[in-house]
Design an enzyme around this catalytic site. Structure first.
Site, short mmCIF file in Angstrom:
data_model
loop_
_atom_site.label_atom_id
_atom_site.label_comp_id
_atom_site.label_asym_id
_atom_site.label_seq_id
_atom_site.Cartn_x
_atom_site.Cartn_y
_atom_site.Cartn_z
N SER A 73 24.51 18.57 18.53
CA SER A 73 23.10 18.91 17.73
C SER A 73 22.32 19.74 19.00
CB SER A 73 22.42 17.98 16.90
OG SER A 73 21.57 18.40 16.42
N ASP A 110 23.65 23.08 16.27
CA ASP A 110 24.76 23.08 15.14
C ASP A 110 24.24 23.53 13.95
OD1 ASP A 110 23.21 20.82 14.73
OD2 ASP A 110 24.77 19.80 13.95
N ASP A 170 21.83 22.69 11.69
CA ASP A 170 21.27 21.81 10.88
C ASP A 170 19.76 21.55 11.06
OD1 ASP A 170 21.12 20.13 12.69
OD2 ASP A 170 22.24 18.39 11.72
#
Length: 446
Positions: A101, A242, A244
């Protein structure tokens, strides 16, 4: 039953240190394949962000899955929510994301999605953990899994993102800057906004395997702020590695965080009678967001920190919208997990419908002063949050604010950190309590 490997968001750590090693990933792929095969024929999608270690771990997972008899479909570098979406549309048993992430390149991790594109149920994670402790066996040659690559994955996801706004949508005349964090959105995000008519300037979309999240993206937003001001853009959009998480910058260069984005989307749904219930935030959501929704008669509840807990609360209540101030925003009318590109599109549509700038729309949230300090601690040491001195100091700080603020001490689910958060109506008092508590936690951790 406690987990041995899985944290709040999968498995994560430093590359080369257990469990983020090739041999563990081989075994993890096998264990996952065996767990999913118990549900019948098994097909698993595997995607990753742009970290150099992703190639190594992709190969290891692929071998383990194949050894368990699972067919593997490789997506290459793709945003985490894209993998959730494609897992669902390809009717696969599961999706695997290789990513850490917003962390630096020398970290990596694994996230799993169920066949419906949601986080794995606890019982499946526990099944995988049990299998990890068993000897690895290989299915007979005729039953080994096959490996293929989905070459049109990016195009499929771009079209899906565009389908989250009305087909008549045209952002012509909108000038935006998009920061891709040298991460998984670099191929898709610019195309989504350009194909919808916006004028797009792209930052940090040249990944080399080592530069993901490095002084860029949603955790280092300074270069985006500068680019918006220099380019006289209407707004800026920052993704994490990533894809999100999303944060924005208005035309004045001010940061618009996840709480404010959640408000803008929630207000728009409410105005169009499409909200369906209320909004889910977290324990870290600013008190100002709660009060803003209260003014609109929109119910607001707090989940534990972590998008999986937000999602669980949404599913239980059958609500559509939730998120975190870090920029995870879940729009259940479009997705099954936090999706930064789709969340950004919903904000742009809300602004377009209202005829507002981002700077105007964010004014609906009068944020209370909030100070967050991260204190590092070594894993394996005694829990600093159970220390009686820390508990006493936290209680005293809460009492001193006399109902006009709150204190939250919690351990990160993804990093060896204690997060000290203090919020209230007096900024000096808030900062003083936060710094004193952080100092005490650091002393206890030493």
């Amino acid at each position: 039953m406690s987990r041995k490997y899985f944290g709040t968001d999968g498995i994560r750590g430093r590359v080369g240190q257990f469990p983020i090693t090739p041999d563990f990933m081989l075994k993890l792929g096998w264990a996952a394949g065996m767990a999913f095969r118990k549900q019948g024929h098994c097909r698993v999608l595997v995607g990753k962000d742009t970290r150099i270690s992703g190639y190594m771990f992709e190969s290891a997972l692929e071998a383990g899955l194949s050894a368990a008899g699972a067919d593997v479909m490789l997506l290459g570098p793709m945003p985490t929510p894209a993998i959730a979406y494609l897992t669902r549309t390809f009717h696969a048993e599961a999706g695997i994301v290789i990513s850490a992430s917003h962390n630096p390149h020398d970290d990596n991790g694994i996230k799993f999605f169920s066949g419906s594109g949601t986080k794995l149920p606890d019982e499946v994670e526990l099944m995988i953990e049990e299998l990890l402790d068993q000897p690895m066996t290989v299915v007979e040659s005729g039953k080994l899994g096959k490996v293929s690559r989905i070459n049109d994955a990016a195009g499929r996801y771009i079209e899906f993102c565009k389908s989250s706004v009305p087909s008549s949508t045209n952002f012509e005349g909108l000038k935006i800057v998009v920061d891709c964090a040298h991460g998984a959105t670099y191929k898709v995000a610019p195309s989504v906004f350009r194909e919808l008519g916006a004028e797009v300037t792209v930052l940090h979309a040249s990944p080399d395997g080592l530069n993901i999240n490095e002084n860029c993206g949603s955790t280092h937003i300074e270069s985006l702020q500068a680019a918006v001001l220099v380019g006289h853009a209407d707004l800026g959009i920052a993704f994490d590695g990533d894809g999100d998480r999303v944060l924005m910058v208005d035309h004045t260069g001010a940061i618009v965080d996840g709480d404010e984005l959640l408000y803008i989307i929630g207000r728009d749904l409410h105005d169009r009678n499409k909200l369906q219930g209320g909004v889910v935030g977290t324990l870290m959501s600013n008190l100002g967001l709660e009060l803003a929704f209260k003014e609109l008669d929109i119910p607001f509840v707090r989940a534990k920190v972590g998008d999986r807990y937000v999602m669980a609360e949404l599913l239980e209540r059958e609500w559509l919208l939730g998120g975190e101030n870090s920029g995870h925003v879940v729009c259940c009318n479009h997705t099954t997990t936090g999706d930064a590109i789709i969340a950004a599109l919903q904000v742009l549509m809300a602004l377009k419908r209202k005829g507002e700038t981002l700077a105007q729309a964010r004014q609906g949230v009068r944020k209370c002063p909030q100070v967050l300090i991260n204190v590092r601690f070594e894993a394996g040491k005694s829990d600093p949050l159970q220390n009686p001195l820390v508990k006493e100091a936290s209680d005293k700080a809460t009492e001193a604010m006399a109902g006009r603020g709150r204190v939250l001490l919690r351990k990160s689910g993804t990093e060896p950190l204690v997060r000290v958060m203090v919020e209230g109506d007096d900024e000096n008092q808030v900062r003083g309590h936060a710094e004193a508590l952080a100092k005490l936690v650091a002393e206890v951790c030493a």
